[in-house]
Design a protein around this motif. Structure first.
Motif, PDB file in Angstrom:
ATOM      1  N   ARG A  99       0.664  -1.093  -0.056  1.00 19.31           N
ATOM      2  CA  ARG A  99      -0.045  -0.119  -0.029  1.00 19.31           C
ATOM      3  C   ARG A  99       1.011   1.333   0.088  1.00 19.31           C
ATOM      4  NH1 ARG A  99      -1.997  -0.232   4.600  1.00 19.31           N
ATOM      5  NH2 ARG A  99      -0.978   1.381   5.641  1.00 19.31           N
ATOM      6  N   ASN A 100       1.971   1.164   0.778  1.00 25.60           N
ATOM      7  CA  ASN A 100       2.864   2.494   0.873  1.00 25.60           C
ATOM      8  C   ASN A 100       3.475   2.596  -0.439  1.00 25.60           C
ATOM      9  OD1 ASN A 100       2.340   3.193   3.547  1.00 25.60           O
ATOM     10  ND2 ASN A 100       3.672   1.649   4.240  1.00 25.60           N
ATOM     11  N   ALA A 101       4.180   1.459  -1.089  1.00 20.25           N
ATOM     12  CA  ALA A 101       4.560   1.661  -2.321  1.00 20.25           C
ATOM     13  C   ALA A 101       3.562   2.035  -3.540  1.00 20.25           C
ATOM     14  CB  ALA A 101       5.090   0.376  -2.841  1.00 20.25           C
ATOM     15  N   ALA A 102       2.340   1.857  -3.397  1.00 19.60           N
ATOM     16  CA  ALA A 102       1.501   2.092  -4.329  1.00 19.60           C
ATOM     17  C   ALA A 102       1.050   3.678  -4.195  1.00 19.60           C
ATOM     18  CB  ALA A 102      -0.082   1.517  -4.212  1.00 19.60           C
ATOM     19  N   ALA A 103       0.980   4.246  -2.923  1.00 16.02           N
ATOM     20  CA  ALA A 103       0.754   5.585  -2.546  1.00 16.02           C
ATOM     21  C   ALA A 103       1.985   6.416  -2.980  1.00 16.02           C
ATOM     22  CB  ALA A 103       0.530   5.739  -1.121  1.00 16.02           C
ATOM     23  N   ASP A 104       3.263   5.836  -2.861  1.00 15.81           N
ATOM     24  CA  ASP A 104       4.264   6.536  -3.495  1.00 15.81           C
ATOM     25  C   ASP A 104       4.315   6.801  -5.001  1.00 15.81           C
ATOM     26  OD1 ASP A 104       5.817   7.180  -1.113  1.00 15.81           O
ATOM     27  OD2 ASP A 104       6.381   5.051  -0.819  1.00 15.81           O
ATOM     28  N   ARG A 130       3.051  10.159  -9.731  1.00 14.00           N
ATOM     29  CA  ARG A 130       1.994  10.236 -10.815  1.00 14.00           C
ATOM     30  C   ARG A 130       2.217   9.317 -11.822  1.00 14.00           C
ATOM     31  NH1 ARG A 130      -0.429  15.359 -10.998  1.00 14.00           N
ATOM     32  NH2 ARG A 130       0.610  16.902  -9.780  1.00 14.00           N
ATOM     33  N   ASP A 131       2.602   7.861 -11.115  1.00 17.86           N
ATOM     34  CA  ASP A 131       2.610   6.871 -12.065  1.00 17.86           C
ATOM     35  C   ASP A 131       1.461   5.925 -11.876  1.00 17.86           C
ATOM     36  OD1 ASP A 131       3.595   3.944 -12.418  1.00 17.86           O
ATOM     37  OD2 ASP A 131       5.567   4.383 -12.628  1.00 17.86           O
ATOM     38  N   PRO A 132       0.939   5.529 -13.102  1.00 19.37           N
ATOM     39  CA  PRO A 132      -0.363   4.951 -13.059  1.00 19.37           C
ATOM     40  C   PRO A 132      -0.478   3.642 -12.314  1.00 19.37           C
ATOM     41  CG  PRO A 132       0.518   5.080 -15.347  1.00 19.37           C
ATOM     42  CD  PRO A 132       1.220   5.800 -14.355  1.00 19.37           C
ATOM     43  N   ARG A 133       0.767   2.942 -12.227  1.00 17.87           N
ATOM     44  CA  ARG A 133       1.020   1.675 -11.675  1.00 17.87           C
ATOM     45  C   ARG A 133       0.604   1.714 -10.063  1.00 17.87           C
ATOM     46  NH1 ARG A 133       6.961   0.059 -13.356  1.00 17.87           N
ATOM     47  NH2 ARG A 133       6.995   2.287 -12.994  1.00 17.87           N
ATOM     48  N   GLY A 134       0.585   3.078  -9.459  1.00 16.80           N
ATOM     49  CA  GLY A 134       0.018   3.334  -8.067  1.00 16.80           C
ATOM     50  C   GLY A 134      -1.486   2.987  -7.932  1.00 16.80           C
ATOM     51  N   GLU A 135      -2.016   3.776  -8.695  1.00 15.42           N
ATOM     52  CA  GLU A 135      -3.614   3.576  -8.693  1.00 15.42           C
ATOM     53  C   GLU A 135      -4.239   1.909  -8.907  1.00 15.42           C
ATOM     54  OE1 GLU A 135      -6.198   6.561 -10.023  1.00 15.42           O
ATOM     55  OE2 GLU A 135      -5.133   8.171  -9.318  1.00 15.42           O
ATOM     56  N   ALA A 136      -3.425   1.633  -9.958  1.00 19.76           N
ATOM     57  CA  ALA A 136      -3.688   0.086 -10.279  1.00 19.76           C
ATOM     58  C   ALA A 136      -3.685  -0.778  -9.050  1.00 19.76           C
ATOM     59  CB  ALA A 136      -3.128  -0.342 -11.568  1.00 19.76           C
ATOM     60  N   ALA A 137      -2.400  -0.539  -8.284  1.00 20.43           N
ATOM     61  CA  ALA A 137      -2.345  -1.337  -7.195  1.00 20.43           C
ATOM     62  C   ALA A 137      -3.261  -0.926  -5.923  1.00 20.43           C
ATOM     63  CB  ALA A 137      -0.758  -1.252  -6.663  1.00 20.43           C
ATOM     64  N   LEU A 138      -3.187   0.291  -5.927  1.00 22.79           N
ATOM     65  CA  LEU A 138      -4.699   0.659  -4.797  1.00 22.79           C
ATOM     66  C   LEU A 138      -5.841  -0.141  -5.096  1.00 22.79           C
ATOM     67  CD1 LEU A 138      -3.758   4.356  -4.284  1.00 22.79           C
ATOM     68  CD2 LEU A 138      -3.092   2.235  -2.834  1.00 22.79           C
ATOM     69  N   ALA A 139      -6.237  -0.267  -6.468  1.00 24.18           N
ATOM     70  CA  ALA A 139      -7.561  -0.883  -6.887  1.00 24.18           C
ATOM     71  C   ALA A 139      -7.591  -2.216  -6.400  1.00 24.18           C
ATOM     72  CB  ALA A 139      -7.535  -0.594  -8.005  1.00 24.18           C
TER      73      ALA A 139
END
Length: 415
Positions: free
Chosen positions: A345-350, A355-364
């Motif tokens: 979760r912390n990696a996704a938030a980072d 502004r890397d789209p992989r973050g929101e995909a991981a949060l999803a």
């Protein structure tokens, strides 16, 4: 002239259609929320959004309706969270729902509700006064905090009495409340020196140390790290140079305040190479402040492969601050494969912050976890921006009321 008239007619007709569509979706949302079918309410909004774009009124209706449900839920923690969210966003539509909780069976919920409406409801002060003697430390702390936020000068006596509470959290709330008054320095200095809880001493040092440098200097010898760091911050840049030879954590903070690579470089290098993972992490947090140049970046790069996940994430953040954004994103993306959900979760938030789209995909993905706590944390980690991500809207229909509150809070922050 004829073209202008035709264009204006098109605009007028479009506005009328949009207005009709908005009225319809608001009616649909209201109906489905009344039926407790939040999934259909969200679906109605998503259909509207696909054709008309984001709509603030409809989003607010969804968020407020979800909070109203949480305020009436069987989950005391969710009721309290909903009260605090309604207060934070000044949701006047929920005033009656919040005041209904002044008689809640849970002491902490009653205290939160009374604090939210302290200036506007005649019974709120009485409920808070009762909460001050509750058997629940949480309720007492909430009551003291509310008095400090809303009427610190009128409630001096009650707040000062809370400094003698047996619970650390209540005393910490009292220190924060006293910091909002003008004549409490002596009490704060005593708390900074004598309180048995390190966190309370640290809060007191932070509150009074800038005005009473004697308190700050004494706190440099406090056994609790947080109090020592509060002392460094209170003494500021003027007192930082003499602290470069202090314990490593204090020296790091002092070096960051100085912002002089020549003076603080040795401190940074030693901390980055320390066997203590927490110290390495702290050094990474301070690296850019100590030395914003390429030398610090080269020192940080090896820690992107540190054996400790939290140190690797701290290295990624440091690299981002030091101008190595691409390398930082690689670090965060690699951490998405960690076994620990908190690390992911912390990696996704980072990644979201980068502004890397992989973050929101991981949060999803995390927002679909079987764990309500993980879903709550994932929803809360999304950025408050529009268009709102689908997992946030889905959170408004989650079976867990805590997730609904987290989603509603993010929606209201995005408006």
């Amino acid at each position: 002239m004829r073209i202008r008239v035709v264009s204006m007619l098109v605009v007028v007709v479009g506005v009328a259609c949009a207005s009709a569509a908005q009225k319809q979706v608001l009616a649909d949302i209201s109906r489905e929320l009344d039926r407790r079918d939040n999934g259909q309410a969200v679906a109605a909004y998503e259909r509207f959004r696909a054709e008309n774009g984001e709509d603030e009124a409809a989003l607010r209706a969804l968020a407020v309706g979800s909070l109203r449900q949480a305020l009436a839920s069987p989950d005391a923690a969710a009721r309290r969270a909903a009260v605090e969210t309604a207060e934070r966003h000044d949701a006047a539509e929920l005033y009656d729902d919040v005041t209904a909780l002044l008689g809640d069976e849970d002491d902490a919920v009653r205290a939160a509700a009374a604090g939210a409406v302290l200036r506007s409801h005649p019974d709120a002060a009485r409920v808070l006064a009762s909460a001050l003697s509750s058997g629940s430390p949480e309720a007492r702390a909430l009551a003291v905090a509310a008095l400090g936020r809303k009427i610190p000068d009128l409630a001096r006596k009650e707040i000062r009495a809370a400094l003698a509470d047996p619970d650390d959290g209540v005393r910490a709330a009292a220190v924060a409340a006293l910091a909002r008054t003008d004549d409490a320095d002596a009490l704060l200095a005593r708390a900074a020196r004598d309180d048995r809880a390190g966190a309370v001493r640290a809060a007191a040092v932070a509150a009074v140390g800038r005005r009473d440098r004697g308190v700050a200097r004494a706190a440099l010898a406090d056994p609790f790290l947080g109090a020592r760091l509060a002392a460094v911050d209170a003494l500021g840049k003027e007192g930082a140079r003499e602290l470069l030879g202090a314990d490593p954590y204090v020296a790091l903070r002092a070096a960051a305040l100085l912002g002089d690579p020549a003076a603080g470089g040795a401190v940074l290098r030693a901390a980055l190479a320390a066997p203590d993972a927490a110290l390495r992490e702290s050094a990474l947090d301070e690296a850019a402040a100590i030395d914003p140049g390429p030398r610090a970046a080269e020192l940080v790069v090896p820690l992107a492969d540190d054996p400790e996940p939290r140190v690797r994430l701290a290295a990624g953040r440091a690299l981002g601050r030091l101008g190595r954004a691409d390398r930082a994103r690689e670090v965060f993306a690699a951490a998405l494969g960690a076994d620990d959900e908190d690390v992911r979760r912390n990696a996704a938030a980072d990644l979201v912050a980068a502004r890397d789209p992989r973050g929101e995909a991981a949060l999803a993905t995390l927002a679909a976890s079987e764990s309500p706590a993980t879903r709550r944390a994932a929803v809360a980690a999304f950025p408050p921006r529009r268009p709102l991500p689908a997992p946030v809207l889905a959170g408004l229909a989650d079976v867990d009321f805590g997730v609904r509150v987290a989603a509603a809070d993010l929606v209201l922050r995005a408006l």
